[in-house]
Write an enzyme that holds these catalytic residues in place. Structure first.
Site, PDB file in Angstrom:
ATOM      1  N   ARG A  48     -10.376 180.525  -8.018  1.00  0.00           N
ATOM      2  CA  ARG A  48      -9.638 179.671  -7.068  1.00  0.00           C
ATOM      3  C   ARG A  48     -10.555 179.285  -5.910  1.00  0.00           C
ATOM      4  O   ARG A  48     -10.554 178.167  -5.430  1.00  0.00           O
ATOM      5  CB  ARG A  48      -8.370 180.369  -6.534  1.00  0.00           C
ATOM      6  CG  ARG A  48      -7.714 179.587  -5.392  1.00  0.00           C
ATOM      7  CD  ARG A  48      -6.277 180.000  -5.071  1.00  0.00           C
ATOM      8  NE  ARG A  48      -6.036 181.412  -5.163  1.00  0.00           N
ATOM      9  CZ  ARG A  48      -6.469 182.328  -4.268  1.00  0.00           C
ATOM     10  NH1 ARG A  48      -7.175 181.952  -3.221  1.00  0.00           N
ATOM     11  NH2 ARG A  48      -6.207 183.598  -4.434  1.00  0.00           N
ATOM     12  N   TYR A 101       1.854 154.018  -4.338  1.00  0.00           N
ATOM     13  CA  TYR A 101       2.368 154.828  -5.435  1.00  0.00           C
ATOM     14  C   TYR A 101       3.620 155.573  -4.954  1.00  0.00           C
ATOM     15  O   TYR A 101       3.617 156.187  -3.889  1.00  0.00           O
ATOM     16  CB  TYR A 101       1.295 155.807  -5.900  1.00  0.00           C
ATOM     17  CG  TYR A 101       1.821 156.803  -6.887  1.00  0.00           C
ATOM     18  CD1 TYR A 101       2.442 156.387  -8.060  1.00  0.00           C
ATOM     19  CD2 TYR A 101       1.715 158.163  -6.652  1.00  0.00           C
ATOM     20  CE1 TYR A 101       2.955 157.302  -8.960  1.00  0.00           C
ATOM     21  CE2 TYR A 101       2.220 159.089  -7.549  1.00  0.00           C
ATOM     22  CZ  TYR A 101       2.845 158.647  -8.701  1.00  0.00           C
ATOM     23  OH  TYR A 101       3.358 159.551  -9.578  1.00  0.00           O
ATOM     24  N   ASP A 174      -6.650 155.775  -0.684  1.00  0.00           N
ATOM     25  CA  ASP A 174      -6.440 156.178  -2.066  1.00  0.00           C
ATOM     26  C   ASP A 174      -7.205 155.163  -2.925  1.00  0.00           C
ATOM     27  O   ASP A 174      -6.799 154.006  -3.047  1.00  0.00           O
ATOM     28  CB  ASP A 174      -4.935 156.177  -2.391  1.00  0.00           C
ATOM     29  CG  ASP A 174      -4.647 156.606  -3.829  1.00  0.00           C
ATOM     30  OD1 ASP A 174      -5.544 156.464  -4.683  1.00  0.00           O
ATOM     31  OD2 ASP A 174      -3.517 157.052  -4.092  1.00  0.00           O
ATOM     32  N   LYS A 199      -6.543 159.082 -13.679  1.00  0.00           N
ATOM     33  CA  LYS A 199      -6.589 157.679 -14.083  1.00  0.00           C
ATOM     34  C   LYS A 199      -8.002 157.295 -14.559  1.00  0.00           C
ATOM     35  O   LYS A 199      -8.460 157.815 -15.540  1.00  0.00           O
ATOM     36  CB  LYS A 199      -6.111 156.810 -12.922  1.00  0.00           C
ATOM     37  CG  LYS A 199      -4.804 157.313 -12.273  1.00  0.00           C
ATOM     38  CD  LYS A 199      -3.657 157.317 -13.266  1.00  0.00           C
ATOM     39  CE  LYS A 199      -2.299 157.503 -12.637  1.00  0.00           C
ATOM     40  NZ  LYS A 199      -1.741 158.829 -12.635  1.00  0.00           N
TER      41      LYS A 199
HETATM   42  N1  PLP Z   1      -2.319 157.620  -6.379  1.00  0.00           N
HETATM   43  C1  PLP Z   1      -2.095 156.597  -7.201  1.00  0.00           C
HETATM   44  C2  PLP Z   1      -2.533 155.220  -6.807  1.00  0.00           C
HETATM   45  C3  PLP Z   1      -1.439 156.806  -8.423  1.00  0.00           C
HETATM   46  O1  PLP Z   1      -1.210 155.758  -9.234  1.00  0.00           O
HETATM   47  C4  PLP Z   1      -1.020 158.110  -8.766  1.00  0.00           C
HETATM   48  C5  PLP Z   1      -0.308 158.380 -10.039  1.00  0.00           C
HETATM   49  O2  PLP Z   1       0.131 157.499 -10.723  1.00  0.00           O
HETATM   50  C6  PLP Z   1      -1.268 159.148  -7.862  1.00  0.00           C
HETATM   51  C7  PLP Z   1      -1.931 158.885  -6.693  1.00  0.00           C
HETATM   52  C8  PLP Z   1      -0.825 160.560  -8.159  1.00  0.00           C
HETATM   53  O3  PLP Z   1      -1.674 161.140  -9.097  1.00  0.00           O
HETATM   54  P1  PLP Z   1      -1.262 162.331 -10.091  1.00  0.00           P
HETATM   55  O4  PLP Z   1      -0.246 161.766 -11.042  1.00  0.00           O
HETATM   56  O5  PLP Z   1      -2.568 162.683 -10.723  1.00  0.00           O
HETATM   57  O6  PLP Z   1      -0.697 163.428  -9.258  1.00  0.00           O
END
Ligand code: PLP
Length: 392
Positions: A48, A101, A174, A199
């Site tokens: 961890r 998101y 992000d 992704k």
């Molecule tokens: N940020 C964006 C732009 C996303 O599209 C997503 C998920 O679809 C996330 C964050 C969250 O990621 P995770 O599903 O890996 O927790």
């Protein structure tokens, strides 16, 4: 070593000193033998706190984002959570775009909201609105996605950084949709980048993960100090990641690093295929509007051209109504109906009922006639034929 693809393949990934293996080994281990009490072998004591495979991924991510420290987490939302937990205190204020998101919004509004963090939503493409929403001395974070999920709005990162910094806040970007290959937020003034590496970075729809990459010398906002008594953001994130524990497991880190090595070539192909899909659908009579920053008809086209190497692999379309949108999502055969995005295979989904159901009824609600396409790297003729057939 400055080229992106060279860094993605080599940074943090020197051949294994023990065997010469050219790929960082998978250290699928939880604990490490200690020479004597308090003297762990090579500094590794518990996975961890630290694991060599995760470290390799973290160093590679820091290098490709041009950042100081990388942290690999259990998911994209775990990355957002550990970053916000490191920075925010009850009573703080946060600014976020009116398109993001749904899960990030849910985390900010419903988890941090319950701890007394307030937020204001602003149009993502309006830097003046962002500046106006920042409350000097109280806004700790301006949160941006660009391009946004799923409407593909484009934010001016430099202007948002100026607005955040003028009020003493940090700018978080992000960078999941663009990836570090297409867009470098830290070089444009952002303080920290987060990712869902689930992704494009992972890229093969076989692993869930996230990342935080801090910029060089970034300090906690509003004159704060962290748990170690210093004001460094990276130290605070490192403390919280170990203290709360949502780290990437070794095999997940290994898979993500494997994906990162081919990110540049995949993003070139995703972007080329997505542009071809967007142009094709713009001329299709059944499609009311195509949202893709690579098209001159997109309001953020010029800004995206300055900020991004190419426009990426996501295309959203608006159809006549929700029934038409649902019909399209259920009629394709090469595009698979599924949540998520960024893998080599093309996916299709209905955000209002699927990925963004958690923002229904809020400022971030998504039109129900909208369909999101994650354009994969298959042969473009097959993708266009599939969409034509499904729309017909
Ligand atoms: N940020 C964006 C732009 C996303 O599209 C997503 C998920 O679809 C996330 C964050 C969250 O990621 P995770 O599903 O890996 O927790």
């Amino acid at each position: 070593m400055t080229g992106f693809a060279t860094q993605a393949i080599h940074a943090g990934q020197e051949p294994d000193p023990l065997t010469g293996a050219v790929v960082p080994p998978l250290y699928q281990v939880s604990t490490y033998r200690q020479e004597s009490v308090g003297r762990p072998t090579g500094g590794w004591e518990y996975s961890r706190s630290g694991n060599p495979t995760r470290s390799a991924l973290q160093d590679a991510l820091a290098a490709v984002e041009g950042g100081e420290h990388g942290f690999a987490t259990a998911s994209g939302l775990a990355a957002a959570d550990v970053l916000l937990r490191s920075v925010l205190r009850p009573g703080d204020h946060l600014v976020l775009p009116d398109d993001a998101y749904g899960g990030s919004y849910r985390l900010i509004a419903r988890v941090f909201g319950a701890w007394g963090v307030e937020h204001t939503t602003v149009p993502v493409d309006d830097p003046a609105a962002i500046a106006e929403a920042v409350i000097p001395g109280r806004t700790a974070v301006v949160w941006l996605e660009t391009p946004t999920n799923p409407v593909l709005g484009i934010a001016d990162i430099r202007a948002a950084a100026d607005a955040a910094h003028a009020g003493g806040a940090l700018l978080v970007v992000d960078n999941t949709f663009a990836t570090p290959y297409l867009q470098q937020p830290l070089a444009l003034g952002a303080d920290v980048v987060v990712h869902s590496t689930t992704k494009y970075v992972g890229g093969h729809s076989d692993v869930v993960g996230g990342a935080v990459v801090t910029g060089a010398g970034v300090r906690l906002p509003l004159g704060r100090s962290g748990p170690d008594g210093t004001d460094g953001l990276a130290a605070a994130v490192g403390f919280h990641l170990n203290a709360a524990g949502a780290v990437a497991g070794p095999f997940d880190a290994w898979l993500t690093l494997r994906g990162l090595r081919t990110l540049a070539v995949r993003m070139d192909r995703h972007s080329a295929n997505a542009l071809a899909v967007a142009r094709h659908l713009e001329a299709h009579p059944a499609v009311r509007q195509v949202l893709y920053p690579g098209l001159p008809s997109h309001p953020g086209h010029a800004l995206a051209g300055r900020q991004m190497r190419a426009a990426g692999g996501i295309v959203s379309v608006r159809l006549a109504d929700e029934a038409a949108a649902l019909r399209l999502t259920e009629s394709t055969t090469v595009f698979t109906l599924a949540e998520s995005l960024g893998g080599v295979e093309s996916l299709i989904e209905h955000p209002a009922r699927m990925t963004h159901a958690s923002v229904a009824g809020t400022a971030l609600a998504v039109p129900d006639d909208l369909v999101r396409l994650s354009v994969g790297i298959e042969d473009i003729v097959d993708l266009l034929a599939d969409l034509d057939r499904a729309l017909g």
